[in-house]
Design a protein around this motif. Structure first.
Motif, PDB file in Angstrom:
ATOM      1  N   UNK A  19      70.905 -18.543  -8.416  1.00 27.94           N
ATOM      2  CA  UNK A  19      72.089 -18.062  -9.127  1.00 27.94           C
ATOM      3  C   UNK A  19      72.526 -19.073 -10.181  1.00 27.94           C
ATOM      4  N   UNK A  20      72.551 -20.349  -9.794  1.00 26.76           N
ATOM      5  CA  UNK A  20      72.887 -21.443 -10.708  1.00 26.76           C
ATOM      6  C   UNK A  20      71.634 -22.281 -10.901  1.00 26.76           C
ATOM      7  N   UNK A  21      71.127 -22.416 -12.124  1.00 28.45           N
ATOM      8  CA  UNK A  21      69.893 -23.174 -12.328  1.00 28.45           C
ATOM      9  C   UNK A  21      69.966 -24.572 -11.717  1.00 28.45           C
ATOM     10  N   UNK A  22      68.927 -24.925 -10.963  1.00 26.32           N
ATOM     11  CA  UNK A  22      68.838 -26.250 -10.364  1.00 26.32           C
ATOM     12  C   UNK A  22      69.551 -26.400  -9.041  1.00 26.32           C
ATOM     13  N   UNK A  23      70.264 -25.333  -8.595  1.00 23.73           N
ATOM     14  CA  UNK A  23      71.022 -25.414  -7.344  1.00 23.73           C
ATOM     15  C   UNK A  23      70.710 -24.212  -6.458  1.00 23.73           C
ATOM     16  N   UNK A  24      70.827 -24.431  -5.159  1.00 24.95           N
ATOM     17  CA  UNK A  24      70.599 -23.345  -4.201  1.00 24.95           C
ATOM     18  C   UNK A  24      71.699 -23.370  -3.149  1.00 24.95           C
ATOM     19  N   UNK A  25      72.326 -22.228  -2.913  1.00 25.23           N
ATOM     20  CA  UNK A  25      73.258 -22.061  -1.806  1.00 25.23           C
ATOM     21  C   UNK A  25      72.553 -21.305  -0.693  1.00 25.23           C
ATOM     22  N   UNK A  26      72.524 -21.870   0.501  1.00 24.32           N
ATOM     23  CA  UNK A  26      71.712 -21.332   1.599  1.00 24.32           C
ATOM     24  C   UNK A  26      72.547 -21.289   2.876  1.00 24.32           C
ATOM     25  N   UNK A  27      72.561 -20.121   3.529  1.00 24.72           N
ATOM     26  CA  UNK A  27      73.326 -19.951   4.769  1.00 24.72           C
ATOM     27  C   UNK A  27      72.372 -19.517   5.869  1.00 24.72           C
ATOM     28  N   UNK A  28      72.434 -20.221   6.992  1.00 26.17           N
ATOM     29  CA  UNK A  28      71.628 -19.852   8.157  1.00 26.17           C
ATOM     30  C   UNK A  28      72.558 -19.477   9.299  1.00 26.17           C
ATOM     31  N   UNK A  29      72.378 -18.279   9.839  1.00 27.90           N
ATOM     32  CA  UNK A  29      73.139 -17.895  11.027  1.00 27.90           C
ATOM     33  C   UNK A  29      72.751 -18.824  12.169  1.00 27.90           C
ATOM     34  N   UNK A  30      73.706 -19.621  12.607  1.00 24.78           N
ATOM     35  CA  UNK A  30      73.450 -20.558  13.684  1.00 24.78           C
ATOM     36  C   UNK A  30      73.599 -19.900  15.042  1.00 24.78           C
ATOM     37  N   UNK A  31      73.783 -20.724  16.066  1.00 26.78           N
ATOM     38  CA  UNK A  31      73.785 -20.223  17.431  1.00 26.78           C
ATOM     39  C   UNK A  31      75.169 -19.812  17.920  1.00 26.78           C
ATOM     40  N   UNK A  32      75.171 -18.846  18.823  1.00 26.88           N
ATOM     41  CA  UNK A  32      76.318 -18.611  19.673  1.00 26.88           C
ATOM     42  C   UNK A  32      76.147 -19.535  20.874  1.00 26.88           C
ATOM     43  N   UNK A  33      77.080 -20.463  21.049  1.00 24.26           N
ATOM     44  CA  UNK A  33      76.845 -21.572  21.976  1.00 24.26           C
ATOM     45  C   UNK A  33      77.429 -21.308  23.364  1.00 24.26           C
ATOM     46  N   UNK A  34      77.046 -20.180  23.956  1.00 25.92           N
ATOM     47  CA  UNK A  34      77.428 -19.944  25.347  1.00 25.92           C
ATOM     48  C   UNK A  34      76.519 -20.715  26.297  1.00 25.92           C
ATOM     49  N   UNK A  35      75.371 -21.174  25.787  1.00 25.42           N
ATOM     50  CA  UNK A  35      74.453 -22.019  26.551  1.00 25.42           C
ATOM     51  C   UNK A  35      73.624 -22.810  25.549  1.00 25.42           C
ATOM     52  N   UNK A  36      72.764 -23.688  26.073  1.00 28.00           N
ATOM     53  CA  UNK A  36      71.958 -24.515  25.191  1.00 28.00           C
ATOM     54  C   UNK A  36      70.850 -23.722  24.520  1.00 28.00           C
ATOM     55  N   UNK A  37      70.179 -24.315  23.532  1.00 29.63           N
ATOM     56  CA  UNK A  37      69.148 -23.604  22.777  1.00 29.63           C
ATOM     57  C   UNK A  37      67.812 -23.548  23.513  1.00 29.63           C
ATOM     58  N   UNK A  38      67.071 -22.482  23.266  1.00 31.10           N
ATOM     59  CA  UNK A  38      65.678 -22.426  23.705  1.00 31.10           C
ATOM     60  C   UNK A  38      64.782 -22.570  22.477  1.00 31.10           C
ATOM     61  N   UNK A  39      63.468 -22.608  22.681  1.00 32.56           N
ATOM     62  CA  UNK A  39      62.583 -22.918  21.561  1.00 32.56           C
ATOM     63  C   UNK A  39      62.505 -21.776  20.550  1.00 32.56           C
ATOM     64  N   UNK A  40      62.919 -20.566  20.935  1.00 34.15           N
ATOM     65  CA  UNK A  40      63.020 -19.499  19.942  1.00 34.15           C
ATOM     66  C   UNK A  40      64.101 -19.796  18.920  1.00 34.15           C
ATOM     67  N   UNK A  41      65.256 -20.311  19.397  1.00 35.37           N
ATOM     68  CA  UNK A  41      66.305 -20.736  18.469  1.00 35.37           C
ATOM     69  C   UNK A  41      65.798 -21.877  17.587  1.00 35.37           C
ATOM     70  N   UNK A  42      65.059 -22.800  18.192  1.00 39.89           N
ATOM     71  CA  UNK A  42      64.588 -23.959  17.442  1.00 39.89           C
ATOM     72  C   UNK A  42      63.574 -23.554  16.385  1.00 39.89           C
ATOM     73  N   UNK A  43      62.843 -22.457  16.624  1.00 41.91           N
ATOM     74  CA  UNK A  43      61.922 -21.977  15.599  1.00 41.91           C
ATOM     75  C   UNK A  43      62.687 -21.633  14.317  1.00 41.91           C
ATOM     76  N   UNK A  44      63.794 -20.917  14.463  1.00 40.94           N
ATOM     77  CA  UNK A  44      64.590 -20.564  13.289  1.00 40.94           C
ATOM     78  C   UNK A  44      65.047 -21.816  12.549  1.00 40.94           C
ATOM     79  N   UNK A  45      65.497 -22.824  13.305  1.00 44.55           N
ATOM     80  CA  UNK A  45      65.927 -24.068  12.681  1.00 44.55           C
ATOM     81  C   UNK A  45      64.807 -24.756  11.933  1.00 44.55           C
ATOM     82  N   UNK A  46      63.615 -24.814  12.541  1.00 44.61           N
ATOM     83  CA  UNK A  46      62.472 -25.479  11.905  1.00 44.61           C
ATOM     84  C   UNK A  46      62.010 -24.695  10.679  1.00 44.61           C
TER      85      UNK A  46
END
Length: 472
Positions: A19-46
């Motif tokens: 949208x703006x040359x040279x810049x990127x705005x990026x949003x990642x839906x993070x976790x609902x933290x009712x419990x700790x993460x599993x490796x499926x969540x970590x895949x999204x992060x990686x």
């Protein structure tokens, strides 16, 4: 070649134009933290970390927002189950999530907002939707506010769902809805939920619906329109569809590209907390897999490819990474720690082709094979080492990155590596002394004992070197 990304909204690969040359705005839906993460969540992060690193490597300044959902139905259910304040459960799991991301060398986001910190923005969006005829307070005085799905003509364009074919939205009681498919923006106070889980609002005490949280946080940190919205494919409907509907109905152009990563399955099902079939980082480490090897395993397949988890595939990935790591270690012994260098054209082409990580890593393996051949022939390996380091750095996998090679690799683990190296070097010194006095039996005995302990000794023109045997 210009970077092309598969956009879920258009169901096609598109040239990425910020949208703006040279810049990127990026949003990642993070976790609902009712419990700790599993490796499926970590895949999204990686996966999203690799995308972010590639954008940065391409010369773009990236503002990365990754949210924490610390208030929703699942968090409150845990609160009731354990008799513990919801914020206590959420914060404890947030810390666990952050530690897991750091362990895998996922870069910290520019901002990591919590849903509970953005109630005023949610109120503002909901008020705009009511004023524009896209939302309505429940007439029963419950304090609920619903989004009128049929008021948004393009509802379903992102996911392919159509209102006439949809099941009723299950996020709130249907009794006060105009249409069963309408979803909750604000949920009025209920007697069976913790009293501390509510905030004042123009419509009565209540708490936010899940979908309005992300719209509000995107708006707060990235503005009315931004470049990339990421998340797991399981969020496409209803979560992301509802984000689009409520944001655009409030006059926000919202995300220009939708980038979804595929899921990580265990058996025939996706890995999920509600299914109870989860594997977390501690379990992976318990299998003898280092975090860097798990990161390689998660990054190797194309981000839109399903991963069917098996321990044998994980071990194979770890072995592949160790081959690359071994080349870097041997080459550094020969020529020193050459800085990461220019990326091969084939690697750049693969990454620009919708982040074709499997093809890009094949280029890395080819370079490692050539580098090992050069080492065996006592040839020049500086250029090859620089290229391999540069490519692995793009993946967050450079073995010489201080995160993996230094104290940042993690307290006890780093200390243990140093201790093992000192002990092995002592054994190798004894072996060299035995060889010097031509006591071949004693020298072979040292080597055999090291092998039984999982240490492989290789005699090179530059002296003996050791490594951990594959599978240890």
């Amino acid at each position: 070649m210009t970077l092309r990304l598969y956009d879920s909204a258009t169901r096609s690969a598109r040239d990425f134009v910020p949208l703006i040359p040279g810049q990127v705005g990026m949003y990642l839906c993070g976790l609902t933290v009712q419990s700790g993460p599993h490796i499926g969540h970590l895949r999204s992060g990686v996966n999203n970390d690799v995308l972010r690193r590639w954008l940065m490597r391409s010369g773009l300044k990236v503002t990365m927002v990754r949210n924490i959902t610390d208030i929703d139905d699942k968090v409150l259910a845990k609160s009731i189950e354990h008799g513990e304040p919801f914020w206590s459960i959420a914060y404890r799991n947030e810390l666990t999530l952050g530690a897991a991301y750091r362990s895998l060398n996922v870069l910290a986001p520019t901002y990591e907002p919590r849903a509970t910190g953005h109630i005023p923005e949610m109120h503002q969006l909901i008020a705009q939707l009511i004023e524009g005829g896209h939302a309505y307070p429940a007439p029963d005085g419950s304090g609920d506010v619903y989004f009128d799905v049929r008021s948004y003509a393009d509802y379903g364009a992102l996911s392919g769902q159509r209102p006439d074919a949809m099941e009723p939205a299950a996020d709130a009681p249907a009794r006060a809805k105009r249409d069963p498919v309408d979803f909750a923006l604000w949920k009025g106070e209920r007697p069976d939920e913790p009293a501390e889980a509510y905030w004042p609002s123009p419509w009565g005490r209540g708490r936010p619906g899940w979908h309005i949280e992300c719209s509000a946080m995107c708006w707060r940190y990235l503005g009315a329109e931004f470049d990339i919205h990421g998340g797991g494919l399981d969020l496409l409907f209803p979560h992301h569809e509802n984000e689009v509907a409520q944001s655009r109905s409030a006059g926000l152009p919202f995300a220009r590209y939708w980038v979804h990563n595929a899921l990580l399955n265990l058996g025939a099902n996706k890995m999920g907390k509600s299914l109870g079939n989860v594997i977390d980082l501690d379990a992976i480490v318990g299998m003898g897999i280092r975090p860097v090897e798990l990161r390689y395993y998660l990054a190797q397949p194309h981000y839109r490819s399903i991963i069917d988890f098996t321990e044998s595939a994980l071990q194979e990935a770890a072995t592949s990474y160790r081959r690359m790591e071994s080349f870097v270690s041997r080459a550094v012994e020969r020529v020193g720690a050459v800085e990461p260098g220019e990326l091969p054209a084939e690697f750049v082409e693969a990454m620009d082709d919708d982040l074709n990580t499997s093809r890009a890593l094949a280029v890395v393996h080819d370079a490692v094979r050539l580098g090992n051949a050069a080492l065996s022939a006592d040839g020049d390996v500086k250029e090859g080492l620089a290229a391999v380091r540069g490519m692995l750095d793009t993946f967050g996998l450079d073995p010489l990155d201080p995160h993996w090679s230094g104290a940042a690799a993690g307290g006890a683990a780093a200390d243990l590596t140093s201790t093992v190296d000192a002990l092995v070097q002592l054994a190798l010194q004894q072996r060299q002394l035995a060889r010097g006095r031509k006591d071949w039996a004693a020298a072979d005995a040292v080597r055999d004992q090291l092998r039984q302990a999982g240490v492989v000794v290789e005699d090179t023109p530059h002296g003996p070197r050791w490594s951990i045997a594959d599978g240890r």
